[in-house]
Scaffold this active site. Structure first.
Site, PDB file in Angstrom:
ATOM      1  N   SER A 136      15.816   8.242  28.655  1.00 31.64           N
ATOM      2  CA  SER A 136      16.509   7.200  28.056  1.00 31.64           C
ATOM      3  C   SER A 136      15.553   6.462  27.061  1.00 31.64           C
ATOM      4  CB  SER A 136      16.990   6.165  29.141  1.00 31.64           C
ATOM      5  OG  SER A 136      17.629   5.128  28.546  1.00 31.64           O
ATOM      6  N   TYR A 149      17.909   0.938  36.678  1.00 32.98           N
ATOM      7  CA  TYR A 149      18.124   2.244  35.780  1.00 32.98           C
ATOM      8  C   TYR A 149      16.758   2.260  34.931  1.00 32.98           C
ATOM      9  CZ  TYR A 149      20.107   4.593  31.699  1.00 32.98           C
ATOM     10  OH  TYR A 149      20.544   5.750  30.807  1.00 32.98           O
TER      11      TYR A 149
HETATM   12  P1  NAI Z   1      29.323   9.158  31.113  1.00 37.59           P
HETATM   13  O1  NAI Z   1      29.256   8.380  32.361  1.00 37.59           O
HETATM   14  O2  NAI Z   1      30.257   9.260  30.051  1.00 37.59           O
HETATM   15  O3  NAI Z   1      28.879  10.633  31.998  1.00 37.59           O
HETATM   16  C1  NAI Z   1      28.121  10.731  32.979  1.00 37.59           C
HETATM   17  C2  NAI Z   1      28.385  12.157  33.550  1.00 37.59           C
HETATM   18  O4  NAI Z   1      27.623  12.328  34.841  1.00 37.59           O
HETATM   19  C3  NAI Z   1      29.904  12.231  33.701  1.00 37.59           C
HETATM   20  O5  NAI Z   1      30.292  13.780  33.860  1.00 37.59           O
HETATM   21  C4  NAI Z   1      29.827  12.001  35.411  1.00 37.59           C
HETATM   22  O6  NAI Z   1      30.885  12.511  36.133  1.00 37.59           O
HETATM   23  C5  NAI Z   1      28.657  12.503  35.761  1.00 37.59           C
HETATM   24  N1  NAI Z   1      28.285  11.818  37.113  1.00 37.59           N
HETATM   25  C6  NAI Z   1      27.962  10.627  37.325  1.00 37.59           C
HETATM   26  N2  NAI Z   1      27.501  10.353  38.861  1.00 37.59           N
HETATM   27  C7  NAI Z   1      27.328  11.716  39.478  1.00 37.59           C
HETATM   28  C8  NAI Z   1      27.041  12.309  40.649  1.00 37.59           C
HETATM   29  N3  NAI Z   1      26.861  11.628  41.630  1.00 37.59           N
HETATM   30  N4  NAI Z   1      27.267  13.494  40.818  1.00 37.59           N
HETATM   31  C9  NAI Z   1      27.596  14.463  39.943  1.00 37.59           C
HETATM   32  N5  NAI Z   1      28.069  13.971  38.514  1.00 37.59           N
HETATM   33  C10 NAI Z   1      27.885  12.711  38.325  1.00 37.59           C
HETATM   34  O7  NAI Z   1      27.556   8.947  30.634  1.00 37.59           O
HETATM   35  P2  NAI Z   1      26.694   9.466  29.455  1.00 37.59           P
HETATM   36  O8  NAI Z   1      26.863   8.436  28.323  1.00 37.59           O
HETATM   37  O9  NAI Z   1      27.496  10.735  28.922  1.00 37.59           O
HETATM   38  O10 NAI Z   1      25.428   9.593  29.711  1.00 37.59           O
HETATM   39  C11 NAI Z   1      24.746  10.801  30.408  1.00 37.59           C
HETATM   40  C12 NAI Z   1      23.458  10.911  30.671  1.00 37.59           C
HETATM   41  O11 NAI Z   1      22.607  10.183  29.430  1.00 37.59           O
HETATM   42  C13 NAI Z   1      23.093   9.588  31.895  1.00 37.59           C
HETATM   43  O12 NAI Z   1      22.084  10.187  32.659  1.00 37.59           O
HETATM   44  C14 NAI Z   1      22.679   8.411  31.086  1.00 37.59           C
HETATM   45  O13 NAI Z   1      21.780   7.633  31.786  1.00 37.59           O
HETATM   46  C15 NAI Z   1      21.969   9.237  29.777  1.00 37.59           C
HETATM   47  N6  NAI Z   1      21.872   8.170  28.743  1.00 37.59           N
HETATM   48  C16 NAI Z   1      22.882   7.853  27.993  1.00 37.59           C
HETATM   49  C17 NAI Z   1      22.806   6.948  26.707  1.00 37.59           C
HETATM   50  C18 NAI Z   1      23.987   6.583  25.996  1.00 37.59           C
HETATM   51  O14 NAI Z   1      23.787   5.823  25.147  1.00 37.59           O
HETATM   52  N7  NAI Z   1      25.253   6.833  26.455  1.00 37.59           N
HETATM   53  C19 NAI Z   1      21.513   6.434  26.439  1.00 37.59           C
HETATM   54  C20 NAI Z   1      20.439   7.035  27.282  1.00 37.59           C
HETATM   55  C21 NAI Z   1      20.601   7.970  28.425  1.00 37.59           C
END
Ligand code: NAI
Length: 253
Positions: A136, A149
């Site tokens: 991140s 985080y």
């Molecule tokens: P999102 O919330 O849309 O997707 C997260 C995914 O992780 C979903 O498929 C969810 O079901 C899964 N997940 C969450 N907890 C879980 C668990 N305990 N076991 C299994 N699966 C689990 O989030 P997004 O935005 O797609 O983020 C994905 C990754 O990217 C995360 O690690 C987030 O920290 C990172 N990230 C996102 C940014 C953004 O601007 N959206 C920026 C920097 C990093």
């Protein structure tokens, strides 16, 4: 040259692939001819992808083991892990709820580590593989209200380097993608606030927020033979945000 970036027939596990960044990566790899398995907690959301899936909560180590065992039982190998699953909760550091801290570390740090460990063991046995973690902007600098985080994402960068060093001898490359401000379900409510949106746009030299598809190119690169001599790196895909800032100085043109 085309083969250099090929992911055709590779067995690719996208952990956290039911929505957002993980889903976009999973869809792109499916289109590119990879054998994609998505995992997450929600069966309905996983089924809606139309891809092969495993229900798995990475806060539970037994579920991680079962998920990886099932993938290997069906496909006989595991070439690529995308460790995308992650959660966030914003609150002042001095009153940050302990249970939220525990949840974040259980998923973003412990869960991602144990998933990398389980997949890494398979890759060691088969003679190689690729692990791509998701770091991140918080691996690099901080924004108020997100101390746990930030701690977890700093740890992801450190873990990426540590596993890269330890597993290079097994032909496993471990790298991380650090996305900038990407619009997903995780932060949709945030970007709907006009003031926050304007603040982010002013700080992003590319002049726009990112979308999950912006991460696909670097994901293909890190999963393919094109990155075979690269390991332990964190690649920022952030529209230039960590490179610097534009400012109101008038320069001669
Ligand atoms: P999102 O919330 O849309 O997707 C997260 C995914 O992780 C979903 O498929 C969810 O079901 C899964 N997940 C969450 N907890 C879980 C668990 N305990 N076991 C299994 N699966 C689990 O989030 P997004 O935005 O797609 O983020 C994905 C990754 O990217 C995360 O690690 C987030 O920290 C990172 N990230 C996102 C940014 C953004 O601007 N959206 C920026 C920097 C990093």
């Amino acid at each position: 040259m085309q083969d250099l970036f090929s992911v055709r027939d590779k067995v690719v596990h996208v952990c956290g692939g039911s929505r957002g960044i993980g889903r976009a990566i999973a869809m792109a790899f499916h289109e590119a001819g990879a054998r994609v398995i998505v995992s997450a907690r929600n069966r309905e959301a996983l089924a809606a992808t139309g891809l092969e899936f495993e229900v798995c909560d990475i806060a539970d180590s037994a579920q991680i083991r079962r998920c990886v065992d099932n993938i290997v039982a069906r496909h006989g190998r595991l070439d690529v892990l995308f460790n995308v699953a992650g959660i966030n909760y914003r609150h002042a550091a001095e009153t940050y709820p302990e249970e939220r801290l525990d949840d974040i570390l259980a998923v973003n740090l412990r869960g991602n580590y144990l998933m990398a460990q389980a997949c890494g063991r398979v890759m060691i046995g088969q003679g190689g593989g690729k692990i791509i973690n998701v770091a991140s902007l918080h691996s690099h600098f901080s924004l108020a209200g997100m101390a746990p985080y930030g701690a977890s994402k700093g740890a992801i960068a450190a873990m990426t380097r540590a596993l890269a060093v330890e597993w290079a001898r097994y032909n496993i490359q471990v790298n991380a993608i650090a996305p900038g401000f990407i619009q997903t379900d995780l932060n949709r409510a945030l970007w709907e606030q006009e003031e926050i949106r304007r603040w982010a746009l002013e700080r992003t030299p590319a002049g726009r927020l990112g979308v999950p598809e912006d991460l696909v190119g670097v994901a293909i690169f890190l999963a393919s033979a094109a990155s075979d001599y690269m390991t332990g790196q964190v690649l920022y895909v952030d529209g230039g945000l960590t490179a610097g800032q534009t400012w109101p100085l008038k320069v001669p043109r």
